[in-house]
Enzyme design. Structure first.
Site, short mmCIF file in Angstrom:
data_model
loop_
_atom_site.label_atom_id
_atom_site.label_comp_id
_atom_site.label_asym_id
_atom_site.label_seq_id
_atom_site.Cartn_x
_atom_site.Cartn_y
_atom_site.Cartn_z
N ASP A 1 11.08 6.39 5.63
CA ASP A 1 11.25 6.33 4.41
C ASP A 1 11.12 7.76 3.66
O ASP A 1 10.11 8.37 3.94
CB ASP A 1 10.05 5.50 3.72
CG ASP A 1 10.19 5.24 2.16
OD1 ASP A 1 10.95 4.64 1.59
OD2 ASP A 1 9.49 6.00 1.33
N GLU B 1 16.80 5.02 6.19
CA GLU B 1 17.62 4.48 4.62
C GLU B 1 18.95 4.55 4.56
O GLU B 1 19.32 5.98 4.81
CB GLU B 1 16.77 4.89 3.60
CG GLU B 1 15.03 4.36 3.48
CD GLU B 1 14.52 5.08 2.25
OE1 GLU B 1 14.30 4.43 1.17
OE2 GLU B 1 14.12 6.46 2.44
N CYS C 1 6.10 -7.30 -0.85
CA CYS C 1 4.77 -7.47 -0.16
C CYS C 1 5.28 -7.92 1.43
O CYS C 1 5.95 -8.92 1.53
CB CYS C 1 4.01 -8.61 -0.95
SG CYS C 1 2.54 -9.03 -0.13
N CYS D 1 3.20 -11.62 1.83
CA CYS D 1 3.90 -12.89 1.38
C CYS D 1 5.15 -12.89 0.99
O CYS D 1 5.84 -13.73 0.45
CB CYS D 1 3.13 -13.36 -0.05
SG CYS D 1 3.01 -12.24 -1.35
N CYS E 1 -0.23 -6.14 -4.46
CA CYS E 1 0.57 -7.45 -4.56
C CYS E 1 0.09 -8.20 -5.54
O CYS E 1 -1.10 -8.62 -5.77
CB CYS E 1 0.93 -8.04 -3.30
SG CYS E 1 1.95 -9.76 -3.55
N CYS F 1 -0.64 -11.97 -4.17
CA CYS F 1 -1.47 -12.25 -3.07
C CYS F 1 -2.83 -11.42 -2.96
O CYS F 1 -3.73 -11.36 -2.23
CB CYS F 1 -1.21 -12.40 -1.74
SG CYS F 1 -0.18 -11.11 -0.93
N ASP G 1 4.58 4.09 0.17
CA ASP G 1 5.65 4.33 1.15
C ASP G 1 5.71 3.94 2.40
O ASP G 1 6.65 3.70 3.23
CB ASP G 1 5.85 5.89 0.85
CG ASP G 1 5.97 6.30 -0.65
OD1 ASP G 1 7.12 5.97 -1.23
OD2 ASP G 1 5.51 7.14 -1.11
#
Length: 340
Positions: free
Chosen positions: A127, A214, A286, A289, A304, A307, A314
């Protein structure tokens, strides 16, 4: 070309292959324009800084022969391997002198072969960032030196640029001052290039089969903000461009595009696969979840709202990019548009 040579007799002092290559460059520039890129820039004697020879180039020790120019000394950074022939020679003018780059070929050398996707087992996700240059899915981070956006670099560039603007236009002193600005930019570029090669080698040399990167639209990320107008008076409203200007400068200083090219180059040499993944919502999704929300991320923190799962934003994005690449490799059912 014959008509141009008849109209300009001094073309006879230029090698024919150089003229042909320049016509090809012009043709490519117009093709790019008709495909949606910007209109070609006019080139004159001061900003036309490179030309290419296709035939007739010879090398003997520390001397090189360029057609129509003759023999001249140069610093040979490395010898040409036995069996390779010179296919093209590009001469470039930089702030501290002239540089020669050779394109060589040996048809007996086999091409590099990459590993088939079905044999890819271990992948590292990357990333790109600004605070840190690269965040990896294994939890490690690579520093971003910020060569041109440090306080010292910006101050030096500002002082040297001011000296240029204070000199009379067209004067020799103005050219000397402009050359010092160019030397500073070249020094920064050289440092950035060297750092990129070290970072690319550090990533590719890991015990992995593939690298997930990416698929960034960098030019789109650096595009100016849309103009906002007040309906009644027609006055310009704040559109965030002043703040985005600093972000654009940081993105340009990081040089993500150049780094990605170097990673791809070294990966091919080692037979490793490079997979480009759509990074959409990678830092807002997330990992526990699957809930996607912009408010999940606060700077480098990820919490999140659904959850309560938390981690480094990152690094979590790098893990998401890795997982999307693994889905693509294994042929698992992925979300539409998740992988490219």
């Amino acid at each position: 070309m014959p008509e141009l040579k008849a109209a300009r007799p001094w073309f006879a002092g230029i090698d024919s292959t150089v003229l042909q290559q320049n016509v090809k460059r012009l043709d490519t520039a117009y093709k790019n324009f008709f495909e949606g890129l910007r209109f070609p820039k006019f080139k004159n004697r001061s900003n036309f800084t490179s030309f290419t020879f296709v035939m007739g180039v010879k090398i003997q020790g520390n001397k090189i022969y360029l057609p129509k120019l003759g023999w001249m000394r140069f610093h040979s950074s490395r010898p040409i391997p036995i069996g390779f022939t010179i296919k093209a020679c590009t001469v470039r003018k930089r702030q501290n002198g002239w540089y020669v780059s050779l394109r060589i070929e040996d048809k007996s050398v086999p091409d590099y072969t990459t590993k088939p996707l079905k044999d890819v087992v271990k992948i590292v996700g990357c990333d790109m960032g600004i605070t840190k240059l690269v965040h990896l899915s294994d939890g490690s981070q690579i520093e971003n030196p910020k060569f041109s956006t440090t306080k010292k670099a910006k101050r030096t560039l500002r002082i040297r640029s001011r000296r240029v603007s204070r000199k009379a236009k067209g004067s020799k002193n103005r050219k000397k001052a402009a050359q010092k600005v160019g030397l500073l930019h070249q020094k920064i570029s050289n440092k950035r290039q060297a750092h990129h090669w070290k970072v690319a080698k550090k990533i590719v040399d890991r015990k992995i089969d593939g690298i997930a990167l990416e698929d960034l639209n960098i030019s789109g990320m650096m595009r100016r903000c849309r103009v906002k107008l007040e309906e009644k008076t027609g006055r310009f409203l704040k559109n965030g461009q002043a703040k985005k200007k600093g972000l654009n400068r940081s993105i340009s200083d990081a040089g993500w595009g150049e780094l990605i090219l170097k990673i791809e180059y070294l990966a091919v040499k080692q037979g490793k696969v490079v997979i480009k993944i759509n990074p959409k919502y990678s830092s807002q999704e997330c990992r526990k979840c699957g809930h996607i929300d912009k408010s999940n991320r606060d700077g480098e923190k990820f919490i999140c709202t659904e959850c309560g799962y938390h981690e480094h934003a990152d690094i979590g994005a790098a893990k998401t990019i890795r997982d999307r690449a693994l889905k693509l490799v294994r042929g698992d059912s992925a979300k539409p548009g998740a992988c490219t």
